[in-house]
Design a protein around this motif. Structure first.
Motif, PDB file in Angstrom:
ATOM      1  N   ARG A   1       0.849  -1.287   0.154  1.00  0.00           N
ATOM      2  CA  ARG A   1       0.028  -0.133  -0.011  1.00  0.00           C
ATOM      3  C   ARG A   1       1.181   1.030  -0.226  1.00  0.00           C
ATOM      4  NH1 ARG A   1      -2.873   2.108   5.189  1.00  0.00           N
ATOM      5  NH2 ARG A   1      -0.903   2.313   5.726  1.00  0.00           N
ATOM      6  N   ASP A   2       1.378   1.093   1.142  1.00  0.00           N
ATOM      7  CA  ASP A   2       2.841   2.675   0.736  1.00  0.00           C
ATOM      8  C   ASP A   2       3.285   2.543  -0.675  1.00  0.00           C
ATOM      9  OD1 ASP A   2       1.991   2.728   3.432  1.00  0.00           O
ATOM     10  OD2 ASP A   2       3.278   2.417   4.657  1.00  0.00           O
ATOM     11  N   PRO A   3       4.406   2.336  -0.952  1.00  0.00           N
ATOM     12  CA  PRO A   3       4.642   2.123  -2.428  1.00  0.00           C
ATOM     13  C   PRO A   3       3.604   2.789  -2.898  1.00  0.00           C
ATOM     14  CG  PRO A   3       5.515   0.347  -0.994  1.00  0.00           C
ATOM     15  CD  PRO A   3       4.456   0.324  -0.046  1.00  0.00           C
ATOM     16  N   MET A   4       2.399   2.032  -3.199  1.00  0.00           N
ATOM     17  CA  MET A   4       1.593   2.250  -3.664  1.00  0.00           C
ATOM     18  C   MET A   4       1.409   3.238  -4.395  1.00  0.00           C
ATOM     19  SD  MET A   4       0.169   0.915  -6.984  1.00  0.00           S
ATOM     20  CE  MET A   4      -0.340  -0.397  -7.028  1.00  0.00           C
ATOM     21  N   ARG A   5       0.503   3.839  -3.142  1.00  0.00           N
ATOM     22  CA  ARG A   5       0.868   5.271  -2.378  1.00  0.00           C
ATOM     23  C   ARG A   5       1.912   6.404  -2.874  1.00  0.00           C
ATOM     24  NH1 ARG A   5      -1.460   5.540   3.132  1.00  0.00           N
ATOM     25  NH2 ARG A   5      -3.478   4.867   2.054  1.00  0.00           N
TER      26      ARG A   5
ATOM     27  N   VAL B   1       1.930   6.827  -6.920  1.00  0.00           N
ATOM     28  CA  VAL B   1       0.961   7.728  -7.369  1.00  0.00           C
ATOM     29  C   VAL B   1       1.177   9.285  -7.333  1.00  0.00           C
ATOM     30  CG1 VAL B   1      -1.639   8.666  -7.375  1.00  0.00           C
ATOM     31  CG2 VAL B   1      -0.785   6.347  -7.526  1.00  0.00           C
ATOM     32  N   GLU B   2       1.568   9.025  -5.879  1.00  0.00           N
ATOM     33  CA  GLU B   2       1.878  10.598  -5.125  1.00  0.00           C
ATOM     34  C   GLU B   2       2.996  11.501  -6.335  1.00  0.00           C
ATOM     35  OE1 GLU B   2       1.591  14.229  -3.769  1.00  0.00           O
ATOM     36  OE2 GLU B   2       0.372  12.588  -3.507  1.00  0.00           O
ATOM     37  N   GLU B   3       3.649  10.626  -6.118  1.00  0.00           N
ATOM     38  CA  GLU B   3       5.095  11.208  -7.341  1.00  0.00           C
ATOM     39  C   GLU B   3       5.107  11.381  -8.113  1.00  0.00           C
ATOM     40  OE1 GLU B   3       9.661   9.043  -8.735  1.00  0.00           O
ATOM     41  OE2 GLU B   3       8.385   8.958  -7.348  1.00  0.00           O
TER      42      GLU B   3
ATOM     43  N   PRO C   1      -4.064  13.983  -9.847  1.00  0.00           N
ATOM     44  CA  PRO C   1      -3.666  12.880  -8.278  1.00  0.00           C
ATOM     45  C   PRO C   1      -4.618  11.931  -8.955  1.00  0.00           C
ATOM     46  CG  PRO C   1      -6.088  14.573  -8.662  1.00  0.00           C
ATOM     47  CD  PRO C   1      -5.107  14.865  -9.811  1.00  0.00           C
ATOM     48  N   GLY C   2      -4.236  10.624  -7.517  1.00  0.00           N
ATOM     49  CA  GLY C   2      -4.330   9.021  -7.870  1.00  0.00           C
ATOM     50  C   GLY C   2      -5.568   9.367  -6.298  1.00  0.00           C
ATOM     51  N   LYS C   3      -6.280   7.581  -6.802  1.00  0.00           N
ATOM     52  CA  LYS C   3      -6.627   6.862  -5.506  1.00  0.00           C
ATOM     53  C   LYS C   3      -6.348   5.070  -5.870  1.00  0.00           C
ATOM     54  CE  LYS C   3     -11.109   5.686  -7.630  1.00  0.00           C
ATOM     55  NZ  LYS C   3     -12.676   5.946  -7.113  1.00  0.00           N
ATOM     56  N   LEU C   4      -6.046   4.835  -4.705  1.00  0.00           N
ATOM     57  CA  LEU C   4      -6.141   3.289  -4.157  1.00  0.00           C
ATOM     58  C   LEU C   4      -7.666   3.310  -4.167  1.00  0.00           C
ATOM     59  CD1 LEU C   4      -2.946   4.325  -3.898  1.00  0.00           C
ATOM     60  CD2 LEU C   4      -2.302   2.320  -2.341  1.00  0.00           C
TER      61      LEU C   4
ATOM     62  N   ALA D   1      -3.698   1.036  -8.982  1.00  0.00           N
ATOM     63  CA  ALA D   1      -4.465   2.351  -7.994  1.00  0.00           C
ATOM     64  C   ALA D   1      -4.717   3.313  -9.611  1.00  0.00           C
ATOM     65  CB  ALA D   1      -3.810   3.076  -7.944  1.00  0.00           C
ATOM     66  N   LEU D   2      -5.739   4.208  -9.634  1.00  0.00           N
ATOM     67  CA  LEU D   2      -6.334   4.887 -10.822  1.00  0.00           C
ATOM     68  C   LEU D   2      -6.318   6.088 -10.674  1.00  0.00           C
ATOM     69  CD1 LEU D   2      -7.741   4.671 -13.921  1.00  0.00           C
ATOM     70  CD2 LEU D   2      -9.604   5.329 -12.551  1.00  0.00           C
ATOM     71  N   THR D   3      -5.236   7.267 -11.723  1.00  0.00           N
ATOM     72  CA  THR D   3      -4.925   8.134 -11.526  1.00  0.00           C
ATOM     73  C   THR D   3      -5.507   9.372 -13.059  1.00  0.00           C
ATOM     74  OG1 THR D   3      -2.894   8.961 -12.987  1.00  0.00           O
ATOM     75  CG2 THR D   3      -2.594   7.750 -10.656  1.00  0.00           C
ATOM     76  N   GLY D   4      -5.438  10.547 -12.369  1.00  0.00           N
ATOM     77  CA  GLY D   4      -6.652  11.181 -13.502  1.00  0.00           C
ATOM     78  C   GLY D   4      -7.058  12.697 -13.181  1.00  0.00           C
ATOM     79  N   ARG D   5      -7.125  13.394 -13.908  1.00  0.00           N
ATOM     80  CA  ARG D   5      -7.596  14.541 -14.060  1.00  0.00           C
ATOM     81  C   ARG D   5      -9.403  14.657 -14.357  1.00  0.00           C
ATOM     82  NH1 ARG D   5      -2.462  17.078 -14.717  1.00  0.00           N
ATOM     83  NH2 ARG D   5      -1.517  17.861 -13.277  1.00  0.00           N
TER      84      ARG D   5
END
Length: 214
Positions: free
Chosen positions: A41-45, A48-50, A57-60, A82-86
């Motif tokens: 979880r923490d590496p995925m988060r 996505v933040e990086e 922005p992303g969400k897990l 995880a999925l990211t996008g505006r």
């Protein structure tokens, strides 16, 4: 205190999901939850933040499965995604599971109206060929096209339509199944995911322009 920087996905995460496929129980999850938080979880988060400055922005996704309408009562998903996008409904996707890393993007249809708009754009003599070129480039780059599709032609379109295969689709995700390369557990994984998402950008931009995702 700032969140830790992304340094890669520990190999343990892949092994964990392989074991979870064999023992998908609350007892097994509880036994490994703390390490799952640290090594999955923490590496995925952090990743996505990086990448959020470029891709949004992303969400897990939650690890728990929705069991209300499923005959399979296994309580946990066998991957972390995880999925990211505006923009809602289209963007970039990332998944870690027992087979390793999956990376890509596109759109999932949330209504018949979205699918109708997608097919109208495929049918167009301008936007349709543009999508053909995008898809050809993605396939050459090692992506596969996934998502719900009809077995037969959709109603209202000719059987000899030049883009019939694309018209059969209700949605489109371009995914590259990376597996477990040596760089998965290193900071280089961020660069690899970034490069793959950039490859998918023409598809997400096409979707946002022509499908107008709800």
């Amino acid at each position: 205190m700032a969140d830790p920087a992304f340094t890669g996905f520990p190999v343990w995460g892949v092994e964990f999901y392989q074991d979870l496929e064999e023992d998908n129980t609350r007892e097994f999850w509880a036994e490994h939850k703390e390490r799952w938080q640290r090594d999955v979880r923490d590496p995925m988060r952090a990743l996505v933040e990086e990448l959020s400055d470029e891709f949004g922005p992303g969400k897990l996704f939650r690890p728990n499965r929705n069991l209300r309408f499923s005959a399979d009562k296994s309580p946990y998903k066998t991957h972390q995604a995880a999925l990211t996008g505006r923009e809602k409904g289209a963007g970039w996707y990332l998944q870690l599971g027992g087979d390793g890393l999956v990376v890509g993007g596109g759109f999932r249809a949330h209504s018949p109206a979205e699918t109708a708009r997608y097919r109208a754009a495929v049918d167009s003599s301008v936007s349709g060929p543009a999508l053909e070129r995008i898809v050809a480039d993605l396939l050459t780059a090692g992506f596969s096209l996934e998502g719900a599709a009809l077995r037969t032609r959709p109603k209202g379109y000719d059987a000899d339509h030049p883009r019939l295969e694309l018209l059969r689709r209700k949605e489109m995700m371009a995914l590259r199944r990376v597996g477990t390369p040596d760089w998965l557990s290193t900071p280089r994984a961020a660069d690899e995911v970034r490069d793959a998402w950039r490859r998918v950008r023409p598809l997400t931009e096409w979707v946002l322009e022509h499908v107008a995702v709800d």
